[in-house]
Scaffold this motif. Sequence first.
Motif, PDB file in Angstrom:
ATOM      1  N   ASP A   1       0.863  -1.182   0.000  1.00 13.97           N
ATOM      2  CA  ASP A   1       0.000   0.000   0.000  1.00 13.97           C
ATOM      3  C   ASP A   1       0.898   1.230   0.000  1.00 13.97           C
ATOM      4  O   ASP A   1       1.836   1.321   0.806  1.00 13.97           O
ATOM      5  CB  ASP A   1      -0.889  -0.016   1.246  1.00 13.97           C
ATOM      6  CG  ASP A   1      -1.699   1.254   1.380  1.00 13.97           C
ATOM      7  OD1 ASP A   1      -2.597   1.469   0.551  1.00 13.97           O
ATOM      8  OD2 ASP A   1      -1.412   2.023   2.312  1.00 13.97           O
ATOM      9  N   LEU A   2       0.632   2.155  -0.921  1.00 15.13           N
ATOM     10  CA  LEU A   2       1.517   3.309  -1.091  1.00 15.13           C
ATOM     11  C   LEU A   2       1.673   4.116   0.198  1.00 15.13           C
ATOM     12  O   LEU A   2       2.773   4.536   0.566  1.00 15.13           O
ATOM     13  CB  LEU A   2       0.995   4.218  -2.205  1.00 15.13           C
ATOM     14  CG  LEU A   2       1.474   3.907  -3.627  1.00 15.13           C
ATOM     15  CD1 LEU A   2       0.740   4.786  -4.626  1.00 15.13           C
ATOM     16  CD2 LEU A   2       2.972   4.116  -3.752  1.00 15.13           C
ATOM     17  N   GLU A   3       0.556   4.358   0.875  1.00 17.85           N
ATOM     18  CA  GLU A   3       0.612   5.149   2.101  1.00 17.85           C
ATOM     19  C   GLU A   3       1.436   4.438   3.169  1.00 17.85           C
ATOM     20  O   GLU A   3       2.245   5.068   3.863  1.00 17.85           O
ATOM     21  CB  GLU A   3      -0.808   5.408   2.613  1.00 17.85           C
ATOM     22  CG  GLU A   3      -0.861   6.343   3.806  1.00 17.85           C
ATOM     23  CD  GLU A   3      -2.274   6.676   4.219  1.00 17.85           C
ATOM     24  OE1 GLU A   3      -2.473   7.146   5.357  1.00 17.85           O
ATOM     25  OE2 GLU A   3      -3.199   6.460   3.403  1.00 17.85           O
ATOM     26  N   THR A   4       1.270   3.125   3.274  1.00 16.15           N
ATOM     27  CA  THR A   4       2.039   2.352   4.247  1.00 16.15           C
ATOM     28  C   THR A   4       3.526   2.422   3.936  1.00 16.15           C
ATOM     29  O   THR A   4       4.358   2.665   4.823  1.00 16.15           O
ATOM     30  CB  THR A   4       1.579   0.879   4.237  1.00 16.15           C
ATOM     31  OG1 THR A   4       0.196   0.820   4.569  1.00 16.15           O
ATOM     32  CG2 THR A   4       2.377   0.054   5.231  1.00 16.15           C
ATOM     33  N   LEU A   5       3.865   2.227   2.660  1.00 17.15           N
ATOM     34  CA  LEU A   5       5.270   2.241   2.249  1.00 17.15           C
ATOM     35  C   LEU A   5       5.921   3.591   2.539  1.00 17.15           C
ATOM     36  O   LEU A   5       7.004   3.663   3.129  1.00 17.15           O
ATOM     37  CB  LEU A   5       5.370   1.911   0.756  1.00 17.15           C
ATOM     38  CG  LEU A   5       6.778   1.990   0.135  1.00 17.15           C
ATOM     39  CD1 LEU A   5       7.689   0.924   0.746  1.00 17.15           C
ATOM     40  CD2 LEU A   5       6.697   1.835  -1.386  1.00 17.15           C
ATOM     41  N   ARG A   6       5.244   4.657   2.142  1.00 19.26           N
ATOM     42  CA  ARG A   6       5.853   5.986   2.285  1.00 19.26           C
ATOM     43  C   ARG A   6       5.867   6.465   3.733  1.00 19.26           C
ATOM     44  O   ARG A   6       6.662   7.339   4.080  1.00 19.26           O
ATOM     45  CB  ARG A   6       5.128   6.974   1.373  1.00 19.26           C
ATOM     46  CG  ARG A   6       5.445   6.680  -0.095  1.00 19.26           C
ATOM     47  CD  ARG A   6       4.677   7.524  -1.075  1.00 19.26           C
ATOM     48  NE  ARG A   6       5.006   7.145  -2.438  1.00 19.26           N
ATOM     49  CZ  ARG A   6       4.376   7.596  -3.521  1.00 19.26           C
ATOM     50  NH1 ARG A   6       3.363   8.451  -3.385  1.00 19.26           N
ATOM     51  NH2 ARG A   6       4.745   7.205  -4.725  1.00 19.26           N
ATOM     52  N   ASN A   7       4.999   5.911   4.563  1.00 13.74           N
ATOM     53  CA  ASN A   7       5.072   6.223   5.990  1.00 13.74           C
ATOM     54  C   ASN A   7       6.256   5.537   6.651  1.00 13.74           C
ATOM     55  O   ASN A   7       6.773   6.014   7.659  1.00 13.74           O
ATOM     56  CB  ASN A   7       3.771   5.796   6.698  1.00 13.74           C
ATOM     57  CG  ASN A   7       2.706   6.871   6.620  1.00 13.74           C
ATOM     58  OD1 ASN A   7       3.015   8.060   6.551  1.00 13.74           O
ATOM     59  ND2 ASN A   7       1.456   6.467   6.620  1.00 13.74           N
ATOM     60  N   GLU A   8       6.693   4.403   6.082  1.00 10.33           N
ATOM     61  CA  GLU A   8       7.812   3.660   6.657  1.00 10.33           C
ATOM     62  C   GLU A   8       9.143   4.011   6.013  1.00 10.33           C
ATOM     63  O   GLU A   8      10.193   3.580   6.466  1.00 10.33           O
ATOM     64  CB  GLU A   8       7.564   2.149   6.523  1.00 10.33           C
ATOM     65  CG  GLU A   8       6.371   1.633   7.307  1.00 10.33           C
ATOM     66  CD  GLU A   8       6.575   1.702   8.811  1.00 10.33           C
ATOM     67  OE1 GLU A   8       7.665   2.101   9.259  1.00 10.33           O
ATOM     68  OE2 GLU A   8       5.643   1.350   9.550  1.00 10.33           O
ATOM     69  N   VAL A   9       9.085   4.769   4.916  1.00  6.94           N
ATOM     70  CA  VAL A   9      10.311   5.223   4.240  1.00  6.94           C
ATOM     71  C   VAL A   9      10.312   6.749   4.261  1.00  6.94           C
ATOM     72  O   VAL A   9       9.612   7.398   3.490  1.00  6.94           O
ATOM     73  CB  VAL A   9      10.379   4.713   2.783  1.00  6.94           C
ATOM     74  CG1 VAL A   9      11.683   5.186   2.133  1.00  6.94           C
ATOM     75  CG2 VAL A   9      10.277   3.197   2.737  1.00  6.94           C
ATOM     76  N   ALA A  10      11.089   7.318   5.164  1.00  5.38           N
ATOM     77  CA  ALA A  10      11.168   8.778   5.272  1.00  5.38           C
ATOM     78  C   ALA A  10      12.300   9.289   4.392  1.00  5.38           C
ATOM     79  O   ALA A  10      13.424   8.769   4.456  1.00  5.38           O
ATOM     80  CB  ALA A  10      11.401   9.185   6.721  1.00  5.38           C
ATOM     81  N   VAL A  11      11.988  10.271   3.566  1.00  2.00           N
ATOM     82  CA  VAL A  11      12.973  10.802   2.629  1.00  2.00           C
ATOM     83  C   VAL A  11      13.158  12.295   2.871  1.00  2.00           C
ATOM     84  O   VAL A  11      12.188  13.056   2.885  1.00  2.00           O
ATOM     85  CB  VAL A  11      12.530  10.575   1.163  1.00  2.00           C
ATOM     86  CG1 VAL A  11      13.611  11.053   0.208  1.00  2.00           C
ATOM     87  CG2 VAL A  11      12.210   9.104   0.920  1.00  2.00           C
ATOM     88  N   VAL A  12      14.398  12.687   3.081  1.00  2.00           N
ATOM     89  CA  VAL A  12      14.735  14.112   3.136  1.00  2.00           C
ATOM     90  C   VAL A  12      15.461  14.409   1.833  1.00  2.00           C
ATOM     91  O   VAL A  12      16.611  14.010   1.640  1.00  2.00           O
ATOM     92  CB  VAL A  12      15.622  14.457   4.349  1.00  2.00           C
ATOM     93  CG1 VAL A  12      15.869  15.958   4.411  1.00  2.00           C
ATOM     94  CG2 VAL A  12      14.975  13.970   5.637  1.00  2.00           C
TER      95      VAL A  12
END
Length: 579
Positions: A404-415
Amino acid sequence: MIKTIMGCVREYKKASLLTPFFVSLEVIVECILPLLIADLINNIQDGCGIGTIVKYGIILVILAFVSLTFGVLSGDYCATASCGFAKNLRHDLFYKIQDFSFSNVDKFSSSSLVTRMTTDVNNIQMAYMMIIRIAVRCPFMLIFAFIMSIRLGGKLSLIFAVVIPLLGFGLFKIIGVVRPVFVRVFKKYDKLNESVQENIKGMRVVKSFVREKYETDKFNAAAKEVCDDFTTAEKLIALNHPLMQLSIYIIMILISFFCSKIVISTNAAKLGIGTLSGMLTYSIQILMSLMMVSMIFVMITMSIESASRISEVLNEESSIKNPDSPVKDIPNGEIIFDNVSYRYDGCSSYALNDVTFRIPSGMTIGIIGGTGSSKTTLVSLISRLYDVTKGRVLVGGTDVRQYDLETLRNEVAVVLQKNVLFSGTIKENLRWGDPNASDAEIQRVCRLAMADEFINRFPNGYDTYIEQGGTNVSGGQKQRLCIARALLKKPKILILDDSTSAVDTRTDALLRKAFREEIPNTTKLIIAQRISSVQDCDAIFVMDSGRIESIGTHEQLLQKSIIYREVYESQIKGGSLNA
């Protein structure tokens, strides 16, 4: 296209239907008034009494108020429908853009998307307002006025049948010439917005290189092209008025000539002065309706191109979608690249070529390489900002395309390289990482990111207002706030894309120390230009032309990687390692 755009009417369908309903009633009443006035004049001519005049007067006043009521109601519903329609258009456009992948945004460009959400939506709003009100009023007025003129003047109404086709041909000829101009001008609007956007973003660079005149000249050139096209269009549209005036005068002369001849020859026995007056009124109503029809077509011509541009956005499917049955649990931060290649849309060559590696959960990986070596592209694939062209990217043992895109991006933080802060307080900016974060959690991540030291020096502390784009904080402060925001997500993977370039080496070292001690289970990827920022990582990837040239520790790479050794030696000589 029409189906897509009209789908945005939604809850304003009732107002959209009531508008033409009340417009139709208003037109019917307006067309009855000249007939009654003509009868009144004829009765006066025949010597009627005061009672008849009063009766007609009362009826005319009542009908005038009825017409006014219908007009007010149609205007009110029209405003509600058109403004609501535009609101829904903007909402749907913005919502759609939020769902776009980076590839979709690259396809349209940000300046073009801004133009579509502003100028194009305004054009469609104006066209919709004219369609549900004026475009209904004009045909109805034409039809009813023509019927009434036949009832009132009989064969004299044939004058309209001769002049109206000639006028209509002229108006449609003008529209045919104007439309290509409007189609062309919107593309130039995009360039104009792009020039403004670039200038505002790069204002400091412009001023530091004293390029104000160059940027002004570039903007003036783009503005002049838009101005020239609109001037051409307006000159052509301006022909509507003299053409309309000519038609009005021709009809008035013909009606006056024939009616006067009949009145004089028959001593007003066959045609009264009231009938002459009514015929003139109907002629003006018919011709004014035609003129408004021509203006509607001009507006619709403009809006068709705008509608096409907006439909392109609304119909665009994001290149990155959730799978049918998405995985919503990421067990750990393990990262695997399995023969990954990636090519940007429209490019013939690959940005990444056959990249394979495995990073166990909790490791700290440094990534170094020259400009254009695809370091940012590599890490963008982990959180599915782009999707691989070939191969697989796995996080926690599962292909990222199955999450799930939201799940993935919540667990991968990108600065990212380009740090962005939004207008609002420091707390509001940090809570982008976690909307429900407590003040204590915010202060903790700020200590980890070495941001608390400067925040506490601000008079308002964490309630300090950040201007749009973070213009009232330094580059290093902005970077540390963005890192704190990412940490607040409590991610399993933290990606720092050259996000410590604006901080000094001491702060950089303290950040790495805090990461090791405070988030040992988080997989950390650090992209950097300075060797000192990555030399104590568990492993370092050296990238060159979209490939991983070498992998190893600092000491190992000094022995086996020519690229790494050259960078290291150049920085030692330049003193950057000890700066």
